[in-house]
Design a protein around this motif. Structure first.
Motif, mmCIF file in Angstrom:
data_model
loop_
_atom_site.group_PDB
_atom_site.id
_atom_site.type_symbol
_atom_site.label_atom_id
_atom_site.label_comp_id
_atom_site.label_asym_id
_atom_site.label_seq_id
_atom_site.Cartn_x
_atom_site.Cartn_y
_atom_site.Cartn_z
ATOM 1 N N ASP A 43 -37.559 25.228 100.066
ATOM 2 C CA ASP A 43 -36.564 26.289 99.912
ATOM 3 C C ASP A 43 -35.256 25.829 100.559
ATOM 4 N N THR A 44 -34.335 25.305 99.749
ATOM 5 C CA THR A 44 -33.107 24.751 100.338
ATOM 6 C C THR A 44 -32.159 25.850 100.808
ATOM 7 N N GLY A 45 -32.226 27.027 100.175
ATOM 8 C CA GLY A 45 -31.400 28.157 100.597
ATOM 9 C C GLY A 45 -31.684 28.530 102.046
ATOM 10 N N ALA A 46 -32.968 28.431 102.438
ATOM 11 C CA ALA A 46 -33.357 28.781 103.811
ATOM 12 C C ALA A 46 -32.631 27.883 104.810
ATOM 13 N N ALA A 107 -22.406 35.733 104.935
ATOM 14 C CA ALA A 107 -21.684 34.573 105.464
ATOM 15 C C ALA A 107 -22.185 33.242 104.892
ATOM 16 N N VAL A 108 -23.342 33.274 104.208
ATOM 17 C CA VAL A 108 -23.965 31.991 103.835
ATOM 18 C C VAL A 108 -23.154 31.189 102.818
ATOM 19 N N SER A 109 -22.532 31.870 101.849
ATOM 20 C CA SER A 109 -21.770 31.102 100.862
ATOM 21 C C SER A 109 -20.526 30.454 101.471
ATOM 22 N N PRO A 110 -19.748 31.200 102.280
ATOM 23 C CA PRO A 110 -18.619 30.533 102.957
ATOM 24 C C PRO A 110 -19.065 29.349 103.815
ATOM 25 N N VAL A 111 -20.194 29.481 104.508
ATOM 26 C CA VAL A 111 -20.672 28.374 105.358
ATOM 27 C C VAL A 111 -21.085 27.178 104.500
ATOM 28 N N SER A 112 -21.813 27.465 103.411
ATOM 29 C CA SER A 112 -22.352 26.336 102.653
ATOM 30 C C SER A 112 -21.323 25.735 101.700
ATOM 31 N N ARG A 113 -20.116 26.238 101.759
ATOM 32 C CA ARG A 113 -19.065 25.672 100.919
ATOM 33 C C ARG A 113 -18.514 24.381 101.524
ATOM 34 N N VAL A 117 -21.208 20.344 105.727
ATOM 35 C CA VAL A 117 -22.450 21.105 105.845
ATOM 36 C C VAL A 117 -23.408 20.678 104.734
ATOM 37 N N ARG A 118 -22.870 20.585 103.535
ATOM 38 C CA ARG A 118 -23.704 20.226 102.393
ATOM 39 C C ARG A 118 -24.303 18.835 102.560
ATOM 40 N N ARG A 119 -23.452 17.898 103.013
ATOM 41 C CA ARG A 119 -23.973 16.526 103.159
ATOM 42 C C ARG A 119 -25.115 16.492 104.154
ATOM 43 N N GLU A 137 -36.008 24.381 95.436
ATOM 44 C CA GLU A 137 -35.323 25.538 94.890
ATOM 45 C C GLU A 137 -33.958 25.685 95.552
ATOM 46 N N GLY A 138 -32.914 25.946 94.755
ATOM 47 C CA GLY A 138 -31.590 26.123 95.355
ATOM 48 C C GLY A 138 -30.499 26.292 94.323
ATOM 49 N N ARG A 139 -29.338 25.697 94.622
ATOM 50 C CA ARG A 139 -28.193 25.800 93.732
ATOM 51 C C ARG A 139 -27.848 24.452 93.099
ATOM 52 N N ASP A 140 -28.140 23.371 93.842
ATOM 53 C CA ASP A 140 -27.694 22.035 93.431
ATOM 54 C C ASP A 140 -28.815 21.017 93.516
ATOM 55 N N THR A 141 -30.073 21.476 93.510
ATOM 56 C CA THR A 141 -31.164 20.513 93.738
ATOM 57 C C THR A 141 -31.340 19.570 92.541
ATOM 58 N N GLY A 142 -31.099 20.088 91.336
ATOM 59 C CA GLY A 142 -31.224 19.212 90.160
ATOM 60 C C GLY A 142 -29.957 18.423 89.874
ATOM 61 N N ILE A 188 -19.574 37.886 94.581
ATOM 62 C CA ILE A 188 -18.768 37.018 95.433
ATOM 63 C C ILE A 188 -19.470 35.699 95.676
ATOM 64 N N ARG A 189 -20.799 35.773 95.913
ATOM 65 C CA ARG A 189 -21.535 34.527 96.138
ATOM 66 C C ARG A 189 -21.502 33.635 94.903
ATOM 67 N N ASP A 190 -21.640 34.240 93.720
ATOM 68 C CA ASP A 190 -21.565 33.456 92.475
ATOM 69 C C ASP A 190 -20.264 32.687 92.431
ATOM 70 N N ILE A 192 -18.091 31.879 94.859
ATOM 71 C CA ILE A 192 -17.949 30.800 95.852
ATOM 72 C C ILE A 192 -18.892 29.644 95.529
ATOM 73 N N ASP A 193 -20.145 29.967 95.201
ATOM 74 C CA ASP A 193 -21.135 28.911 94.951
ATOM 75 C C ASP A 193 -20.744 28.038 93.751
ATOM 76 N N SER A 194 -20.175 28.661 92.717
ATOM 77 C CA SER A 194 -19.832 27.873 91.524
ATOM 78 C C SER A 194 -18.489 27.180 91.667
HETATM 79 O O1 DC Z 1 -31.291 31.197 97.529
HETATM 80 P P1 DC Z 1 -30.669 31.954 98.689
HETATM 81 O O2 DC Z 1 -30.122 33.292 98.317
HETATM 82 O O3 DC Z 1 -31.566 31.986 99.881
HETATM 83 O O4 DC Z 1 -29.403 31.032 99.094
HETATM 84 C C1 DC Z 1 -28.498 31.433 100.053
HETATM 85 C C2 DC Z 1 -27.159 30.768 99.911
HETATM 86 O O5 DC Z 1 -27.250 29.406 100.316
HETATM 87 C C3 DC Z 1 -26.515 30.746 98.560
HETATM 88 O O6 DC Z 1 -25.693 31.871 98.313
HETATM 89 C C4 DC Z 1 -25.669 29.510 98.575
HETATM 90 C C5 DC Z 1 -26.379 28.617 99.553
HETATM 91 N N1 DC Z 1 -27.150 27.545 98.921
HETATM 92 C C6 DC Z 1 -26.465 26.444 98.507
HETATM 93 O O7 DC Z 1 -25.250 26.426 98.615
HETATM 94 N N2 DC Z 1 -27.136 25.384 97.964
HETATM 95 C C7 DC Z 1 -28.459 25.406 97.829
HETATM 96 N N3 DC Z 1 -29.098 24.338 97.315
HETATM 97 C C8 DC Z 1 -29.183 26.541 98.237
HETATM 98 C C9 DC Z 1 -28.497 27.612 98.766
#
Ligand code: DC
Length: 455
Positions: A43-46, A107-113, A117-119, A137-142, A188-190, A192-194
């Motif tokens: 679970d990468t989101g965690a 706060a998670v999307s601003p942090v993970s932007r 942090v991502r690296r 599982e996540g946003r960018d795993t594939g 909002i998360r969509d 920032i994440d995209s």
């Molecule tokens: O899947 P989740 O809702 O637990 O993810 C929380 C946040 O973490 C999501 O809004 C953006 C970030 N995230 C990310 O940037 N990249 C990932 N691979 C997984 C999560």
């Protein structure tokens, strides 16, 4: 280190990725899949949530790039993957429901932007999952973490379905938030994440899209499981037959094979050439190889390790001398105008593939003076996609210092990465986007090989 060598023809060694926006059903699907298939759930989101929780605890502003990056880098993450539902430890403490609350979600999307942090997270995720046997599982795993994942899934769902799911999920945790608040947070998360610069939420090229809006959890898991089983068996069929010859291996022309073998032999003898990750070459197929470029000798040296009859492109200025031109063509060089691809180059590449041969390209266009991977020239994503071939990244080091390699002060190495496949049935109607995403997937896969080289 022979980390690239994993047997890919078994379901339990697979890397499966499940990406998509919040509330599209990723966690439920990935968790259920890991149980049904005997894989570990990653679970990468965690991980992003855990860092966010720490950021909030320290009272740091999530937008403070430097401070947040420092926290991500100094956080010790550990994961015990002996269980199918592994627990994430942050600085030695197991994480629980505190990372799922609304403050963290906000706060998670601003942090993970932040790229730093991502690296840091991506490094950790690769360490945990690189050996296979996982559903990530996540946003960018594939797209970024595992661009070579054996099966990539992208889940989507409409806003109403996603909101309803979040309401239910939060209620189970004893948290009440209005539908409007949740919808707002998701939107909002969509965005920032995209929209972030590095490693955004995108549908990876080669991913199967599943819309989970109107279907039950049971159905959505079954649909995805069927895709994985089908793709796994297809990969098994592609693996070279035991005890029989792989028809794609080596050249069909004796001349070509002999020259390749001789080059490899002398490169080993004189410069101590080492080759890593050649397990990928055991598939019965031709490839679109993409390599970094640091020296004049790269096409010769990399080419000698690929075990395929391989064509490569060379700048057309080299073909003006008649003898050189003859020699180059004999070695399967295709002239290219450095200003861009013209029709004859594209046609020559197509012809090579039609013959069942492979093609080697250097997407940086010119040699890198620093020895490190540069940005790609435009066009590589389009060529790779159009070829319809499996893409294999390669990384050479040491060829720009052959004298040092000869004296054994440096190593001459070629790393062959894992294959990026684009299976039938996952085409999209936005080709331009696919070309750009594929190009960055290839770049990331080559960057990983660079990291392994200099680790
Ligand atoms: O899947 P989740 O809702 O637990 O993810 C929380 C946040 O973490 C999501 O809004 C953006 C970030 N995230 C990310 O940037 N990249 C990932 N691979 C997984 C999560």
């Amino acid at each position: 280190m022979r980390d690239n060598d994993i047997s890919i023809n078994k379901l339990r060694d697979m890397i499966v990725t499940v990406d998509g926006p919040a509330g599209s059903g990723k966690s439920t699907t990935a968790q259920a899949l890991s149980e049904r298939l005997g894989l570990t759930y990653l679970d990468t989101g965690a991980m992003y949530r855990a860092v966010t929780w720490k950021v909030l605890q320290s009272g740091i502003d999530p937008d403070d790039r430097e401070a947040v990056t420092n926290i991500a880098e100094e956080t010790s993450l550990e994961i015990d993957i002996s269980d199918s539902a592994p627990v994430l430890f942050v600085d030695g403490v197991p994480t629980g429901s505190e990372i799922r609350g609304p403050e963290v979600s906000e706060a998670v999307s601003p942090v993970s932007r932040h790229p730093g942090v991502r690296r840091a997270m991506i490094r950790f995720q690769r360490k945990a999952g690189n050996r296979g046997g996982i559903v990530a599982e996540g946003r960018d795993t594939g797209s970024t973490v595992f661009p070579f994942a054996h099966v990539k899934i992208y889940l989507v769902a409409d806003m109403e379905a996603r909101t309803k799911r979040r309401v239910k999920q939060l209620k189970q945790m004893g948290i009440t938030q209005t539908e409007d608040e949740i919808r707002h947070n998701l939107a909002i998360r969509d965005e920032i994440d995209s929209g972030r610069e590095y490693s955004p939420l995108v549908r990876p090229v080669g991913a199967f899209v599943v819309d989970t809006s109107g279907i039950t959890i049971e159905d959505q898991v079954t649909i995805v499981e069927e895709i994985i089983r089908r793709e796994s068996s297809r990969l098994g069929d592609l693996y070279e037959p035991k005890g029989r010859k792989n028809p794609y291996k080596r050249g069909r022309s004796a001349y070509f094979s002999i020259v390749q073998m001789m080059i490899k032999f002398f490169a080993r003898l004189l410069f101590g050439l080492r080759i890593y990750g050649s397990e990928t070459l055991r598939f019965s197929e031709s490839f679109f190889f993409a390599s970094n470029h640091i020296s004049w000798y790269d096409s010769t040296l990399v080419g000698s390790t690929l075990e395929r009859e391989t064509w490569f492109v060379a700048k057309k200025e080299l073909f003006t001398n008649r003898f050189l031109s003859w020699l180059l063509r004999k070695q399967h060089a295709i002239p290219i105008d450095r200003k861009g691809f013209n029709r004859s180059t594209i046609k020559a590449i197509d012809n090579a593939f039609k013959r069942g041969d492979s093609v080697l390209m250097f997407p940086e266009g010119t040699r890198s003076k620093t020895g490190r991977l540069k940005d790609f020239k435009p066009g590589i994503g389009m060529l790779a996609y159009r070829s319809g071939k499996t893409i294999v990244p390669a990384y050479i080091s040491g060829s720009n210092a052959l004298k040092d390699c000869f004296l054994r002060r440096r190593r001459l190495e070629v790393r062959i990465g894992r294959a990026i496949r684009i299976p039938d049935g996952c085409e999209s109607d936005d080709r331009k986007r696919d070309y750009a995403v594929l190009s960055s997937m290839i770049h990331e896969a080559m960057k990983m090989l660079e990291d392994e080289t200099y680790a």
